[in-house]
Design a protein around this motif. Structure first.
Motif, short mmCIF file in Angstrom:
data_model
loop_
_atom_site.label_atom_id
_atom_site.label_comp_id
_atom_site.label_asym_id
_atom_site.label_seq_id
_atom_site.Cartn_x
_atom_site.Cartn_y
_atom_site.Cartn_z
N ALA A 135 0.92 -1.23 0.11
CA ALA A 135 0.10 0.02 0.12
C ALA A 135 0.88 1.16 -0.03
O ALA A 135 0.45 2.08 -0.74
CB ALA A 135 -0.85 0.28 1.11
N MET A 136 1.86 1.23 0.67
CA MET A 136 2.81 2.25 0.77
C MET A 136 3.37 2.60 -0.63
O MET A 136 3.70 3.91 -0.87
CB MET A 136 3.64 2.40 2.02
CG MET A 136 3.30 2.58 3.17
SD MET A 136 4.33 2.82 4.69
CE MET A 136 4.47 0.94 5.22
N SER A 137 4.04 1.61 -1.10
CA SER A 137 4.67 1.55 -2.39
C SER A 137 3.81 1.98 -3.62
O SER A 137 4.17 3.00 -4.31
CB SER A 137 4.96 0.06 -2.99
OG SER A 137 6.00 -0.21 -1.97
N LEU A 138 2.54 1.77 -3.59
CA LEU A 138 1.32 2.31 -4.34
C LEU A 138 1.38 3.87 -4.16
O LEU A 138 1.13 4.56 -5.11
CB LEU A 138 0.19 1.66 -4.48
CG LEU A 138 0.18 0.17 -4.94
CD1 LEU A 138 -1.04 -0.66 -4.62
CD2 LEU A 138 0.50 0.18 -6.33
N GLY B 16 4.26 10.30 -9.68
CA GLY B 16 3.60 10.75 -10.60
C GLY B 16 2.97 12.11 -10.84
O GLY B 16 3.06 13.08 -11.45
N LEU B 17 2.56 12.32 -9.37
CA LEU B 17 1.92 13.75 -9.19
C LEU B 17 3.08 14.60 -9.07
O LEU B 17 2.95 15.90 -9.46
CB LEU B 17 1.43 13.97 -7.91
CG LEU B 17 -0.18 13.24 -7.69
CD1 LEU B 17 -0.57 13.21 -6.26
CD2 LEU B 17 -1.05 13.88 -8.80
N GLY B 18 4.34 14.30 -8.72
CA GLY B 18 5.61 15.22 -8.85
C GLY B 18 5.89 15.70 -10.38
O GLY B 18 6.26 16.84 -10.55
N TYR B 19 5.75 14.76 -11.23
CA TYR B 19 6.03 15.07 -12.58
C TYR B 19 4.86 16.01 -12.99
O TYR B 19 5.30 16.76 -13.80
CB TYR B 19 5.82 13.78 -13.28
CG TYR B 19 5.81 13.98 -14.79
CD1 TYR B 19 6.95 14.22 -15.68
CD2 TYR B 19 4.62 13.97 -15.65
CE1 TYR B 19 7.34 14.32 -16.95
CE2 TYR B 19 4.73 14.33 -17.07
CZ TYR B 19 5.98 14.38 -17.51
OH TYR B 19 6.08 14.87 -19.08
N PHE B 20 3.72 16.00 -12.96
CA PHE B 20 2.85 16.84 -13.22
C PHE B 20 2.94 18.28 -12.54
O PHE B 20 2.80 19.32 -13.17
CB PHE B 20 1.29 16.26 -13.07
CG PHE B 20 0.95 15.49 -14.06
CD1 PHE B 20 0.35 15.72 -15.22
CD2 PHE B 20 0.82 13.93 -13.83
CE1 PHE B 20 0.37 14.95 -16.18
CE2 PHE B 20 0.47 13.24 -14.62
CZ PHE B 20 0.16 13.58 -15.97
N ILE C 39 0.01 16.33 0.36
CA ILE C 39 0.15 16.62 1.76
C ILE C 39 -0.82 15.43 2.38
O ILE C 39 -0.36 14.72 3.07
CB ILE C 39 -0.13 17.93 2.23
CG1 ILE C 39 0.79 18.76 1.94
CG2 ILE C 39 -0.28 18.07 3.94
CD1 ILE C 39 0.73 20.26 2.15
N PRO C 40 -2.23 15.23 2.16
CA PRO C 40 -2.94 14.22 2.60
C PRO C 40 -2.47 12.86 2.21
O PRO C 40 -2.52 11.98 3.12
CB PRO C 40 -4.44 14.43 2.04
CG PRO C 40 -4.35 15.64 1.79
CD PRO C 40 -3.12 16.25 1.06
N THR C 41 -1.83 12.74 0.94
CA THR C 41 -1.14 11.34 0.76
C THR C 41 -0.18 11.00 1.63
O THR C 41 0.20 9.82 2.15
CB THR C 41 -0.88 11.41 -0.70
OG1 THR C 41 -1.80 11.56 -1.38
CG2 THR C 41 -0.25 9.72 -1.01
N VAL C 42 0.82 12.07 1.92
CA VAL C 42 1.93 11.78 2.82
C VAL C 42 1.48 11.45 4.21
O VAL C 42 1.90 10.48 4.96
CB VAL C 42 2.90 13.10 2.77
CG1 VAL C 42 3.97 13.06 3.87
CG2 VAL C 42 3.41 13.31 1.33
N VAL C 43 0.41 12.29 4.69
CA VAL C 43 -0.23 11.89 5.93
C VAL C 43 -0.69 10.39 5.96
O VAL C 43 -0.50 9.71 6.87
CB VAL C 43 -1.40 12.86 6.49
CG1 VAL C 43 -2.17 12.42 7.57
CG2 VAL C 43 -0.59 14.50 6.65
N ALA C 44 -1.41 9.90 4.84
CA ALA C 44 -1.92 8.61 4.87
C ALA C 44 -0.61 7.70 4.93
O ALA C 44 -0.99 6.44 5.41
CB ALA C 44 -2.73 8.39 3.54
N ILE C 45 0.35 7.81 4.33
CA ILE C 45 1.70 7.11 4.44
C ILE C 45 1.99 6.97 5.77
O ILE C 45 2.36 5.72 6.29
CB ILE C 45 2.82 7.53 3.45
CG1 ILE C 45 2.22 7.27 1.87
CG2 ILE C 45 3.87 6.86 3.65
CD1 ILE C 45 3.13 7.96 0.91
N VAL C 46 2.15 7.90 6.33
CA VAL C 46 2.54 7.96 7.78
C VAL C 46 1.58 7.22 8.68
O VAL C 46 1.82 6.54 9.37
CB VAL C 46 2.90 9.39 8.35
CG1 VAL C 46 3.11 9.56 9.81
CG2 VAL C 46 4.02 10.34 7.36
#
Length: 96
Positions: A14-17, A24-28, A50-57
């Motif tokens: 899940a964290m890898s995905l 991909g978002l960084g590219y855009f 930011i919410p995705t980073v929070v979800a990873i943590v």
């Protein structure tokens, strides 16, 4: 997946995905910065990245069912905000 391979394997997948999503978002987002599209960049930063980073943590720290439920709700919110980016970007370009 957790029953067959274990909780740690499921977390790693899940964290890898989520990390692939961030790449991909960084590219855009880089393209938005080069095009001086600050509104679009800011939207993605605050509504998705930011919410995705929070979800990873949170996923890394998750121990019980309640935490996984919170992560699930956060990921649903991220998806909703991602879909809402379509009309938001249309509006951003319309006002320029």
């Amino acid at each position: 997946m957790t029953v067959r391979f274990g909780e740690i394997a499921a977390k790693v997948i899940a964290m890898s995905l989520l990390l692939v999503l961030l790449v991909g978002l960084g590219y855009f987002m880089n393209a938005f910065l080069e095009a001086k599209a600050v509104k679009e960049f800011s939207y993605f930063l605050f509504a998705v990245v930011i919410p995705t980073v929070v979800a990873i943590v949170l996923l890394f720290l998750a121990k019980d069912k309640k935490m996984y439920h919170s992560i699930s709700l956060l990921l649903k919110l991220i998806m909703l905000l991602g879909v809402l980016s379509i009309p938001a970007f249309y509006f951003f370009n319309k006002t320029q």
